[in-house]
Every structure is written in structure tokens, then in C-alpha cells.
Motif scaffolding. Sequence first.
Motif, PDB file in Angstrom:
ATOM      1  N   LEU A  42      -9.680   6.183   4.665  1.00  0.00           N
ATOM      2  CA  LEU A  42      -8.927   6.255   3.417  1.00  0.00           C
ATOM      3  C   LEU A  42      -7.953   7.418   3.379  1.00  0.00           C
ATOM      4  O   LEU A  42      -6.833   7.286   2.881  1.00  0.00           O
ATOM      5  CB  LEU A  42      -9.918   6.369   2.247  1.00  0.00           C
ATOM      6  N   THR A  43      -8.355   8.570   3.928  1.00  0.00           N
ATOM      7  CA  THR A  43      -7.601   9.785   3.654  1.00  0.00           C
ATOM      8  C   THR A  43      -6.837  10.352   4.839  1.00  0.00           C
ATOM      9  O   THR A  43      -5.630  10.578   4.738  1.00  0.00           O
ATOM     10  CB  THR A  43      -8.547  10.871   3.101  1.00  0.00           C
ATOM     11  N   PHE A  44      -7.492  10.595   5.983  1.00  0.00           N
ATOM     12  CA  PHE A  44      -6.888  11.484   6.962  1.00  0.00           C
ATOM     13  C   PHE A  44      -6.375  10.840   8.251  1.00  0.00           C
ATOM     14  O   PHE A  44      -5.598  11.467   8.962  1.00  0.00           O
ATOM     15  CB  PHE A  44      -7.883  12.595   7.331  1.00  0.00           C
ATOM     16  N   ILE A  45      -6.780   9.628   8.585  1.00  0.00           N
ATOM     17  CA  ILE A  45      -6.271   9.016   9.805  1.00  0.00           C
ATOM     18  C   ILE A  45      -5.570   7.691   9.491  1.00  0.00           C
ATOM     19  O   ILE A  45      -4.354   7.574   9.654  1.00  0.00           O
ATOM     20  CB  ILE A  45      -7.377   8.785  10.856  1.00  0.00           C
ATOM     21  N   PHE A  46      -6.324   6.702   9.043  1.00  0.00           N
ATOM     22  CA  PHE A  46      -5.706   5.395   8.858  1.00  0.00           C
ATOM     23  C   PHE A  46      -4.714   5.387   7.693  1.00  0.00           C
ATOM     24  O   PHE A  46      -3.636   4.798   7.809  1.00  0.00           O
ATOM     25  CB  PHE A  46      -6.758   4.306   8.645  1.00  0.00           C
ATOM     26  N   TYR A 282     -12.276  10.751 -14.648  1.00  0.00           N
ATOM     27  CA  TYR A 282     -12.157  11.850 -13.693  1.00  0.00           C
ATOM     28  C   TYR A 282     -12.464  11.406 -12.262  1.00  0.00           C
ATOM     29  O   TYR A 282     -11.887  11.931 -11.303  1.00  0.00           O
ATOM     30  CB  TYR A 282     -12.983  13.070 -14.105  1.00  0.00           C
ATOM     31  N   ARG A 283     -13.357  10.422 -12.091  1.00  0.00           N
ATOM     32  CA  ARG A 283     -13.595   9.941 -10.726  1.00  0.00           C
ATOM     33  C   ARG A 283     -12.434   9.096 -10.220  1.00  0.00           C
ATOM     34  O   ARG A 283     -12.114   9.108  -9.029  1.00  0.00           O
ATOM     35  CB  ARG A 283     -14.901   9.148 -10.651  1.00  0.00           C
ATOM     36  N   ASP A 284     -11.772   8.377 -11.134  1.00  0.00           N
ATOM     37  CA  ASP A 284     -10.571   7.644 -10.757  1.00  0.00           C
ATOM     38  C   ASP A 284      -9.502   8.608 -10.255  1.00  0.00           C
ATOM     39  O   ASP A 284      -8.859   8.374  -9.224  1.00  0.00           O
ATOM     40  CB  ASP A 284     -10.061   6.862 -11.966  1.00  0.00           C
ATOM     41  N   ALA A 285      -9.333   9.721 -10.965  1.00  0.00           N
ATOM     42  CA  ALA A 285      -8.345  10.722 -10.553  1.00  0.00           C
ATOM     43  C   ALA A 285      -8.726  11.332  -9.208  1.00  0.00           C
ATOM     44  O   ALA A 285      -7.865  11.553  -8.340  1.00  0.00           O
ATOM     45  CB  ALA A 285      -8.233  11.815 -11.620  1.00  0.00           C
ATOM     46  N   LEU A 286     -10.016  11.602  -9.017  1.00  0.00           N
ATOM     47  CA  LEU A 286     -10.468  12.213  -7.769  1.00  0.00           C
ATOM     48  C   LEU A 286     -10.253  11.279  -6.589  1.00  0.00           C
ATOM     49  O   LEU A 286      -9.754  11.695  -5.528  1.00  0.00           O
ATOM     50  CB  LEU A 286     -11.946  12.592  -7.879  1.00  0.00           C
ATOM     51  N   VAL A 287     -10.615  10.005  -6.747  1.00  0.00           N
ATOM     52  CA  VAL A 287     -10.436   9.046  -5.659  1.00  0.00           C
ATOM     53  C   VAL A 287      -8.959   8.898  -5.317  1.00  0.00           C
ATOM     54  O   VAL A 287      -8.575   8.838  -4.142  1.00  0.00           O
ATOM     55  CB  VAL A 287     -11.059   7.687  -6.026  1.00  0.00           C
ATOM     56  N   PHE A 292      -4.447   9.618  -1.767  1.00  0.00           N
ATOM     57  CA  PHE A 292      -3.035   9.904  -1.548  1.00  0.00           C
ATOM     58  C   PHE A 292      -2.773  11.320  -1.045  1.00  0.00           C
ATOM     59  O   PHE A 292      -1.625  11.694  -0.838  1.00  0.00           O
ATOM     60  CB  PHE A 292      -2.250   9.648  -2.844  1.00  0.00           C
ATOM     61  N   GLY A 293      -3.847  12.098  -0.838  1.00  0.00           N
ATOM     62  CA  GLY A 293      -3.648  13.452  -0.324  1.00  0.00           C
ATOM     63  C   GLY A 293      -2.995  13.459   1.041  1.00  0.00           C
ATOM     64  O   GLY A 293      -2.016  14.174   1.291  1.00  0.00           O
ATOM     65  N   GLY A 294      -3.520  12.631   1.948  1.00  0.00           N
ATOM     66  CA  GLY A 294      -2.966  12.562   3.290  1.00  0.00           C
ATOM     67  C   GLY A 294      -1.587  11.941   3.313  1.00  0.00           C
ATOM     68  O   GLY A 294      -0.679  12.419   4.016  1.00  0.00           O
ATOM     69  N   THR A 295      -1.389  10.853   2.550  1.00  0.00           N
ATOM     70  CA  THR A 295      -0.078  10.226   2.515  1.00  0.00           C
ATOM     71  C   THR A 295       0.943  11.144   1.854  1.00  0.00           C
ATOM     72  O   THR A 295       2.121  11.155   2.234  1.00  0.00           O
ATOM     73  CB  THR A 295      -0.129   8.882   1.770  1.00  0.00           C
ATOM     74  N   LEU A 417     -18.856   0.504 -12.010  1.00  0.00           N
ATOM     75  CA  LEU A 417     -17.870  -0.079 -12.914  1.00  0.00           C
ATOM     76  C   LEU A 417     -17.035   1.014 -13.572  1.00  0.00           C
ATOM     77  O   LEU A 417     -15.805   0.921 -13.657  1.00  0.00           O
ATOM     78  CB  LEU A 417     -18.565  -0.931 -13.982  1.00  0.00           C
ATOM     79  N   SER A 418     -17.704   2.072 -14.038  1.00  0.00           N
ATOM     80  CA  SER A 418     -16.967   3.153 -14.693  1.00  0.00           C
ATOM     81  C   SER A 418     -16.037   3.864 -13.708  1.00  0.00           C
ATOM     82  O   SER A 418     -14.991   4.379 -14.096  1.00  0.00           O
ATOM     83  CB  SER A 418     -17.939   4.171 -15.310  1.00  0.00           C
ATOM     84  N   GLY A 419     -16.437   3.860 -12.432  1.00  0.00           N
ATOM     85  CA  GLY A 419     -15.581   4.471 -11.426  1.00  0.00           C
ATOM     86  C   GLY A 419     -14.460   3.557 -10.979  1.00  0.00           C
ATOM     87  O   GLY A 419     -13.460   4.021 -10.440  1.00  0.00           O
ATOM     88  N   LYS A 420     -14.633   2.242 -11.214  1.00  0.00           N
ATOM     89  CA  LYS A 420     -13.652   1.289 -10.718  1.00  0.00           C
ATOM     90  C   LYS A 420     -12.935   0.517 -11.818  1.00  0.00           C
ATOM     91  O   LYS A 420     -11.927  -0.139 -11.541  1.00  0.00           O
ATOM     92  CB  LYS A 420     -14.330   0.285  -9.771  1.00  0.00           C
ATOM     93  N   ALA A 421     -13.457   0.563 -13.055  1.00  0.00           N
ATOM     94  CA  ALA A 421     -12.827  -0.190 -14.134  1.00  0.00           C
ATOM     95  C   ALA A 421     -11.374   0.219 -14.300  1.00  0.00           C
ATOM     96  O   ALA A 421     -10.508  -0.591 -14.625  1.00  0.00           O
ATOM     97  CB  ALA A 421     -13.590   0.020 -15.442  1.00  0.00           C
ATOM     98  N   THR A 422     -11.102   1.499 -14.085  1.00  0.00           N
ATOM     99  CA  THR A 422      -9.713   1.969 -14.113  1.00  0.00           C
ATOM    100  C   THR A 422      -9.290   2.490 -12.749  1.00  0.00           C
ATOM    101  O   THR A 422      -8.343   3.259 -12.649  1.00  0.00           O
ATOM    102  CB  THR A 422      -9.537   3.081 -15.156  1.00  0.00           C
ATOM    103  N   SER A 423     -10.006   2.070 -11.685  1.00  0.00           N
ATOM    104  CA  SER A 423      -9.630   2.553 -10.354  1.00  0.00           C
ATOM    105  C   SER A 423      -8.237   2.072  -9.990  1.00  0.00           C
ATOM    106  O   SER A 423      -7.545   2.703  -9.202  1.00  0.00           O
ATOM    107  CB  SER A 423     -10.641   2.075  -9.310  1.00  0.00           C
ATOM    108  N   PHE A 424      -7.851   0.945 -10.584  1.00  0.00           N
ATOM    109  CA  PHE A 424      -6.485   0.495 -10.399  1.00  0.00           C
ATOM    110  C   PHE A 424      -5.506   1.394 -11.135  1.00  0.00           C
ATOM    111  O   PHE A 424      -4.317   1.445 -10.806  1.00  0.00           O
ATOM    112  CB  PHE A 424      -6.326  -0.939 -10.929  1.00  0.00           C
ATOM    113  N   LEU A 425      -6.017   2.143 -12.156  1.00  0.00           N
ATOM    114  CA  LEU A 425      -5.125   2.919 -12.995  1.00  0.00           C
ATOM    115  C   LEU A 425      -4.491   4.082 -12.238  1.00  0.00           C
ATOM    116  O   LEU A 425      -3.290   4.330 -12.343  1.00  0.00           O
ATOM    117  CB  LEU A 425      -5.891   3.442 -14.214  1.00  0.00           C
ATOM    118  N   GLY A 426      -5.328   4.803 -11.446  1.00  0.00           N
ATOM    119  CA  GLY A 426      -4.782   5.919 -10.677  1.00  0.00           C
ATOM    120  C   GLY A 426      -3.691   5.467  -9.724  1.00  0.00           C
ATOM    121  O   GLY A 426      -2.545   5.935  -9.811  1.00  0.00           O
ATOM    122  N   PRO A 427      -4.002   4.528  -8.790  1.00  0.00           N
ATOM    123  CA  PRO A 427      -2.940   4.024  -7.916  1.00  0.00           C
ATOM    124  C   PRO A 427      -1.783   3.379  -8.675  1.00  0.00           C
ATOM    125  O   PRO A 427      -0.628   3.533  -8.286  1.00  0.00           O
ATOM    126  CB  PRO A 427      -3.669   2.995  -7.043  1.00  0.00           C
TER     127      PRO A 427
END
Length: 474
Positions: A42-46, A282-287, A292-295, A417-427
Amino acid sequence: MKTLAARRPLPPYDSASPEGKRCIWGWWAFDWASQPYFTLGLTFIFGPYFASVAAEYYLGTGLDEQAADARAQSLWSLGQTVTGVIIAICAPILGALADNAGKRMPWVIAFSLFYVFGALSLWFLLPDGAFLTGALIAFGIGLIGAEFTTIFTNSLLPELGKKDEIGRISGTGYAWGYAGGVLALFIMLLLFVEQDGGRTLIGLAPPFGLDPEAREGTRAVGPFIAIWYVIFMIPFALWVREAPRARKPGGVALAINDIITVLKSLPRRISLAAYLGSSMFYRDALVALYTFGGTYATLVLNWSITQVGIFGIIAAITSAVTTWIGGIVDGRVGPKPIIICMILTLMAVCLFILGMTREAIWGIALPEGSGIPDIAFFICGAIIGGAGGVLQASSRTMMVRHASPDKPTEAFGLYALSGKATSFLGPALILLATSLSGDARLGMLPLVFLFAIGLVLLFWVNPEGVTDPKEVSQ
């Protein structure tokens, strides 16, 4: 009045017994085995490799560099958005199904196959952009496998020890995960990922005859992740045993009915509702920050994948150490103060990054070719890794304190669910901000607001979790 902790079923083993210790070590092995999908994938290679391939592809269509970078980040955002929606819809239903079926291990096996298949398929993303869409879909399949297996393994946490032991066990698990991630990252950087000259970081040709011109060393990250997972899940398979539970017939219909019942009960379960809402943001923001840290470093600071990998090593080492320490502190002061502190830390880092470019930091011009942005971003990566690791571990502990004792998988399904219900929101917000501004840097601004919303909602969260038996009765 009995507390939730008192009503919780005894774990299958005494955590101090040899059997109990093996069970805990086996449970920790899952974090070690699964973390490379997030660290390397997710973050540093692919992720950065996908961004660079996509950007080059769009440059070839006639877009300028800034527009091509924005289009590449938008495509990656789209993939994470779709995957997040699928996880959000399915996670609580799967959790309820597993609780009603009385077994979680078959689900771990099933979604481990998703994990392995998705990871293996990343090999086929060629430098010319061939399989670009296919790689995005394959990555989503593997990520679904990683997230869903985590739901079922997390639901075993309440059975591993007493209430005052859960924070340490959770924190140590995350620490092992980050340690595994950093070791895997070391191996990839030293032996596989090609530099501009076709050699790895230590000057070797990629092993097994891998062709550096075709970026086969970097593309090997997918098979490497899959093999790593299969090998290190062996202790989990051998040592982890779940407590026996009665099977409830009813299938999907009963699972959906259980979820509806739980959701209807949330207005009277203020602490649980506030915590699920807080962690949702806050977990949505963290994920998204991890994703997107690497990108971001690739597109804004023009880092190579090797530089991004070194950045990841620093972040992962910091994460392993601070998460282990955080677990000990969690056991003493509880998870809520730690969660608040880590959110404030991450907000500060995000604000700093938003004001940083290759040419200036918050309007202060830098000499041409200055290394200050690189040094600053390495420091930010260490802070993000440390604070993010502690935040995730303490969040898992807080969820245990709010879980119904007879339905832990359903609880962690809701947590997913709480971590993913708005997981689309961050991206999606990054996609929107990037598209409107045409600047990958400003696309990170929405994350600050997501952290802030999560922080405000914590005001209504009981630091002891749910202590009234009426709150956890269905």
C-alpha cells in the motif's frame, strides 16, 4: 452491577500458561505475516511504483507532468475508494455471520486466499502501463483479504487475556507487525528493488535472473508479500485456538437482522456510537495518510522508490518501538488519552507537510537543490509511523472495551465498518482536492479536517468503554 470485563467469557487459555503464551504468540504472528501488504504494497513499494507507472503512462498521452501526476493519484484514489466501499458494506455482515456460525478460523482461511491471490497478481504490472487497471483490481482483492482476515483475528483479542492485559497484547501485536514490515522492506530494498543503474541499494543485480529493465525486481514485491504471508501464518495456524461457541442457524438473514438491531441500538449506546463515529473519521484519515504518503513523496518531492523505501524503514522502526511502548502505557492509563494525543500529533504533521515543497517550507524559500525537504519528510515519516502505530493499537483496545462479550466478531465487523464506511471519503476528498487544485500537495488538506472531526467526537466516549450490562445486551 457487574462490569463488562466481569461478564466477558474466560479466555481459552490462562495467558500465563504455556498454552496461553503460545496462543498469544500465534496471534502476534498474524500481524507479522500480514503487515507487508500495507508496508510494501500500500505505502512504500507497490503504491509508489503504481503511481510512477501511471504517471509515465499519462505523460505518454500528451499530459504535462503536473496533470499526469494528478491523474495518477486520482486513479490510485479511485481504486482505494471502490475497495473501501466493498469492505464497508460486507464487514459487519461477515462479522455477524461468523459469530452466528460459532467459528472464525474458516473465514481466516478463505480471505487469506484473497490476500495471496491479490498479492501474486501485482507481478503483472509492467513499466509501460500494461495491466494498469488489472493491477488496481488485483490490489483491491488482496486488500479486501487483508482487511477481512484482520476482522476475524481482531475478534480473538478479548479471549487472549484479562482487561488490563489487552492493551499490552494489542500494542505488542502491532509492534511485531511493524517489525515484520520493516524486515520485509529491508529485504526488498537490499535485494530486489532496482536503482537507476539496474542495481539494488547495495549494488547487487536482482536475484533469480530478474530483469531490471522490465522492473522485475520491483514487481517481485507481490509474490514476495504472498510467500511471506504463507510462511509466517504457520504459527497462527498451529497455536491459535478459538473459544467454542454455539452455532445459531439463520445464515445471512439472521446476520443482517443482528446488524440492524445493533445499529438501531446505537442512539442509546452513546459511548459506543461516539467511538465508532470518531474512529470512522480519524482512522480514515490515517489510512489515507499511509496510502498516499509514498505517492506524495514520489509526485511532490520527486523521490525514487528506493528513497520512499528508506522513508518506510524509518517510519516502521519508529512504529515498532513506539507501539510496543504505547501498549505498556495503554495498560496503565487506558486507551483514550493515548488516542487523543496521537490524533493531535498527526494533525500537526499533516499541517507541516501541506506547507512543504521542494522549493519552500511554508513560504520560506530554500536554496536550489536543498536537502531540507527530504530531511524534514524523513522526520515526518518517523512521527507518522510512530503516532499511527500507537493510535491503531490503542483503538483496537478501546474497541475491546466496547465489545459485547458474546459477539466479538460482530463488534469488530462494526469496527471495520466504522473504519471503512467513509474509507472512500479520504481518497475521494484527496481526489476532489487534487482535481480542483491540480496540485498533489494540496490534495492532502482534507485529512486535517477528518482528524479534527474524530477528535471532537471523542468527547462523548467513556474511557472505560461499556460498563453497563444493559448496553451490551441485544
